[in-house]
Design a protein around this motif. Sequence first.
Motif, PDB file in Angstrom:
ATOM      1  N   ASP A 232       0.835  -1.205   0.000  1.00  0.00           N
ATOM      2  CA  ASP A 232       0.000   0.000   0.000  1.00  0.00           C
ATOM      3  C   ASP A 232       0.875   1.263   0.000  1.00  0.00           C
ATOM      4  OD1 ASP A 232      -2.396  -1.347  -0.059  1.00  0.00           O
ATOM      5  OD2 ASP A 232      -2.670  -1.337   2.112  1.00  0.00           O
ATOM      6  N   LYS A 233       1.955   1.217   0.760  1.00  0.00           N
ATOM      7  CA  LYS A 233       2.866   2.364   0.816  1.00  0.00           C
ATOM      8  C   LYS A 233       3.552   2.581  -0.535  1.00  0.00           C
ATOM      9  CE  LYS A 233       3.806   2.071   5.775  1.00  0.00           C
ATOM     10  NZ  LYS A 233       4.831   1.773   6.816  1.00  0.00           N
ATOM     11  N   ILE A 234       3.907   1.490  -1.192  1.00  0.00           N
ATOM     12  CA  ILE A 234       4.523   1.587  -2.523  1.00  0.00           C
ATOM     13  C   ILE A 234       3.541   2.211  -3.503  1.00  0.00           C
ATOM     14  CG2 ILE A 234       5.428   0.257  -4.473  1.00  0.00           C
ATOM     15  CD1 ILE A 234       6.391  -1.824  -2.385  1.00  0.00           C
ATOM     16  N   SER A 235       2.286   1.767  -3.431  1.00  0.00           N
ATOM     17  CA  SER A 235       1.245   2.301  -4.313  1.00  0.00           C
ATOM     18  C   SER A 235       1.016   3.785  -4.054  1.00  0.00           C
ATOM     19  CB  SER A 235      -0.054   1.522  -4.107  1.00  0.00           C
ATOM     20  OG  SER A 235      -1.089   2.043  -4.921  1.00  0.00           O
ATOM     21  N   TYR A 236       1.008   4.151  -2.786  1.00  0.00           N
ATOM     22  CA  TYR A 236       0.806   5.560  -2.427  1.00  0.00           C
ATOM     23  C   TYR A 236       1.959   6.420  -2.935  1.00  0.00           C
ATOM     24  CZ  TYR A 236       0.152   9.766   0.406  1.00  0.00           C
ATOM     25  OH  TYR A 236      -0.019  11.068   0.809  1.00  0.00           O
ATOM     26  N   ALA A 237       3.183   5.929  -2.731  1.00  0.00           N
ATOM     27  CA  ALA A 237       4.356   6.684  -3.189  1.00  0.00           C
ATOM     28  C   ALA A 237       4.346   6.838  -4.707  1.00  0.00           C
ATOM     29  CB  ALA A 237       5.628   5.989  -2.735  1.00  0.00           C
ATOM     30  N   LEU A 238       3.783   5.858  -5.385  1.00  0.00           N
ATOM     31  CA  LEU A 238       3.722   5.884  -6.847  1.00  0.00           C
ATOM     32  C   LEU A 238       2.730   6.920  -7.357  1.00  0.00           C
ATOM     33  CD1 LEU A 238       4.384   4.549  -9.649  1.00  0.00           C
ATOM     34  CD2 LEU A 238       2.501   2.978  -9.169  1.00  0.00           C
ATOM     35  N   THR A 239       1.595   7.028  -6.692  1.00  0.00           N
ATOM     36  CA  THR A 239       0.494   7.850  -7.221  1.00  0.00           C
ATOM     37  C   THR A 239       0.332   9.214  -6.557  1.00  0.00           C
ATOM     38  OG1 THR A 239      -1.051   6.775  -5.685  1.00  0.00           O
ATOM     39  CG2 THR A 239      -0.806   5.793  -7.868  1.00  0.00           C
ATOM     40  N   HIS A 240       0.930   9.416  -5.404  1.00  0.00           N
ATOM     41  CA  HIS A 240       0.725  10.668  -4.667  1.00  0.00           C
ATOM     42  C   HIS A 240       1.198  11.881  -5.462  1.00  0.00           C
ATOM     43  CE1 HIS A 240       0.137  13.326  -1.322  1.00  0.00           C
ATOM     44  NE2 HIS A 240       1.425  13.624  -1.240  1.00  0.00           N
ATOM     45  N   LYS A 241       0.262  12.768  -5.749  1.00  0.00           N
ATOM     46  CA  LYS A 241       0.537  14.006  -6.493  1.00  0.00           C
ATOM     47  C   LYS A 241       1.270  13.727  -7.815  1.00  0.00           C
ATOM     48  CE  LYS A 241       0.640  16.993  -2.388  1.00  0.00           C
ATOM     49  NZ  LYS A 241       1.426  17.978  -1.587  1.00  0.00           N
ATOM     50  N   SER A 242       0.933  12.628  -8.440  1.00  0.00           N
ATOM     51  CA  SER A 242       1.628  12.228  -9.665  1.00  0.00           C
ATOM     52  C   SER A 242       1.193  13.036 -10.888  1.00  0.00           C
ATOM     53  CB  SER A 242       1.397  10.741  -9.935  1.00  0.00           C
ATOM     54  OG  SER A 242       0.016  10.472 -10.083  1.00  0.00           O
ATOM     55  N   SER A 243       0.037  13.686 -10.812  1.00  0.00           N
ATOM     56  CA  SER A 243      -0.468  14.426 -11.973  1.00  0.00           C
ATOM     57  C   SER A 243       0.433  15.603 -12.351  1.00  0.00           C
ATOM     58  CB  SER A 243      -1.888  14.934 -11.701  1.00  0.00           C
ATOM     59  OG  SER A 243      -1.907  15.772 -10.557  1.00  0.00           O
ATOM     60  N   ALA A 244       1.207  16.089 -11.403  1.00  0.00           N
ATOM     61  CA  ALA A 244       2.074  17.237 -11.665  1.00  0.00           C
ATOM     62  C   ALA A 244       3.479  16.817 -12.108  1.00  0.00           C
ATOM     63  CB  ALA A 244       2.174  18.099 -10.414  1.00  0.00           C
ATOM     64  N   LEU A 245       3.727  15.530 -12.210  1.00  0.00           N
ATOM     65  CA  LEU A 245       5.067  15.059 -12.533  1.00  0.00           C
ATOM     66  C   LEU A 245       5.300  14.988 -14.044  1.00  0.00           C
ATOM     67  CD1 LEU A 245       5.408  12.108  -9.992  1.00  0.00           C
ATOM     68  CD2 LEU A 245       6.230  14.455  -9.737  1.00  0.00           C
ATOM     69  N   SER A 246       6.553  15.121 -14.433  1.00  0.00           N
ATOM     70  CA  SER A 246       6.930  14.950 -15.836  1.00  0.00           C
ATOM     71  C   SER A 246       6.990  13.466 -16.155  1.00  0.00           C
ATOM     72  CB  SER A 246       8.295  15.581 -16.090  1.00  0.00           C
ATOM     73  OG  SER A 246       9.308  14.888 -15.376  1.00  0.00           O
ATOM     74  N   ASP A 247       7.107  13.135 -17.434  1.00  0.00           N
ATOM     75  CA  ASP A 247       7.197  11.731 -17.836  1.00  0.00           C
ATOM     76  C   ASP A 247       8.419  11.056 -17.226  1.00  0.00           C
ATOM     77  OD1 ASP A 247       4.896  11.934 -19.304  1.00  0.00           O
ATOM     78  OD2 ASP A 247       5.916  12.234 -21.234  1.00  0.00           O
ATOM     79  N   ASP A 248       9.528  11.782 -17.183  1.00  0.00           N
ATOM     80  CA  ASP A 248      10.741  11.212 -16.600  1.00  0.00           C
ATOM     81  C   ASP A 248      10.565  10.928 -15.109  1.00  0.00           C
ATOM     82  OD1 ASP A 248      12.081  11.243 -18.994  1.00  0.00           O
ATOM     83  OD2 ASP A 248      13.099  13.161 -18.622  1.00  0.00           O
ATOM     84  N   GLU A 249       9.924  11.859 -14.425  1.00  0.00           N
ATOM     85  CA  GLU A 249       9.686  11.682 -12.987  1.00  0.00           C
ATOM     86  C   GLU A 249       8.729  10.513 -12.734  1.00  0.00           C
ATOM     87  OE1 GLU A 249      10.188  16.217 -11.221  1.00  0.00           O
ATOM     88  OE2 GLU A 249       8.360  15.694 -12.337  1.00  0.00           O
ATOM     89  N   LEU A 250       7.718  10.381 -13.586  1.00  0.00           N
ATOM     90  CA  LEU A 250       6.776   9.270 -13.462  1.00  0.00           C
ATOM     91  C   LEU A 250       7.481   7.940 -13.682  1.00  0.00           C
ATOM     92  CD1 LEU A 250       3.545  10.541 -15.291  1.00  0.00           C
ATOM     93  CD2 LEU A 250       3.743   9.884 -12.885  1.00  0.00           C
ATOM     94  N   ASN A 251       8.344   7.893 -14.683  1.00  0.00           N
ATOM     95  CA  ASN A 251       9.065   6.662 -14.968  1.00  0.00           C
ATOM     96  C   ASN A 251      10.013   6.287 -13.833  1.00  0.00           C
ATOM     97  OD1 ASN A 251       8.071   5.681 -17.443  1.00  0.00           O
ATOM     98  ND2 ASN A 251       9.193   7.254 -18.569  1.00  0.00           N
ATOM     99  N   THR A 252      10.591   7.299 -13.199  1.00  0.00           N
ATOM    100  CA  THR A 252      11.462   7.032 -12.051  1.00  0.00           C
ATOM    101  C   THR A 252      10.656   6.408 -10.921  1.00  0.00           C
ATOM    102  OG1 THR A 252      12.957   8.864 -12.595  1.00  0.00           O
ATOM    103  CG2 THR A 252      12.960   8.081 -10.317  1.00  0.00           C
ATOM    104  N   ARG A 253       9.484   6.967 -10.672  1.00  0.00           N
ATOM    105  CA  ARG A 253       8.611   6.406  -9.633  1.00  0.00           C
ATOM    106  C   ARG A 253       8.206   4.965  -9.982  1.00  0.00           C
ATOM    107  NH1 ARG A 253       4.081  10.388  -6.936  1.00  0.00           N
ATOM    108  NH2 ARG A 253       5.466  12.056  -6.223  1.00  0.00           N
ATOM    109  N   ARG A 254       7.858   4.754 -11.232  1.00  0.00           N
ATOM    110  CA  ARG A 254       7.435   3.415 -11.656  1.00  0.00           C
ATOM    111  C   ARG A 254       8.564   2.405 -11.496  1.00  0.00           C
ATOM    112  NH1 ARG A 254       4.669   6.015 -17.008  1.00  0.00           N
ATOM    113  NH2 ARG A 254       2.641   6.565 -16.070  1.00  0.00           N
TER     114      ARG A 254
END
Length: 233
Positions: free
Chosen positions: A68-90
Amino acid sequence: MSDKKILSMNTVEEEEKKTVASAMDAFLSSNGKILLCVVAIAIVVLIVSIAGITIGDNVKVKQLSAIDKISYALTHKSSALSDDELNTRRDNALEQLSVYAAKKNVVGVRANMLIGDIQYQKNNFEDARSAYLAVAQAAPKAYTAPLAYYNAAECSENLGDTENAIAYYEKAEGYSDFMMLTHTIFNIGRIKEMAKDIEGAKKSYTKLSENYPEDNWTKIAKSRLLSFEVKGL
């Protein structure tokens, strides 16, 4: 005569009871320690079993909490992230989830479902499909199984693998309580129509028409059946 017989039977019973009681006393005297040991061992085994169940449940709870914590860290405020930042989280999430992917219980189901979703977002459809199939195989009777097969079918479509797409949609169709059942049946018909298997497509569309007459996917299916009729197919 009858009274004597009754007295005689009672006497025999009393003698048998005395004999049994004496035998039990003798057995307990010589084997009492063994019996106590057996009972003690049984109690210990029972306590360990109960403790094992409790410990196992606690471990699962901790592992699910970690996911659950991993999922939260992945999605929290993700709409403001760039593609590179999203890929890093993923990528970070995938690395952390790999620890739980091999679990053959609800932990593995949750981990692989999230892995599948992440890989799908990254357009890694082969890896996503493998994760979804792991979900279905880990808990074939759970509500997640038909959804996992449905997702595996979508991955197969994206890979151009129509044969497996149909196979996995059909597996999802096998769960009568699946919330996306009508969409699944329609997709089978759609793929078969695209593959020029008109008779196969008709079969799926007709199934919708007969069994789910008011469903929105049935309305589209009926329009396809009408199109076949107009074309003389």
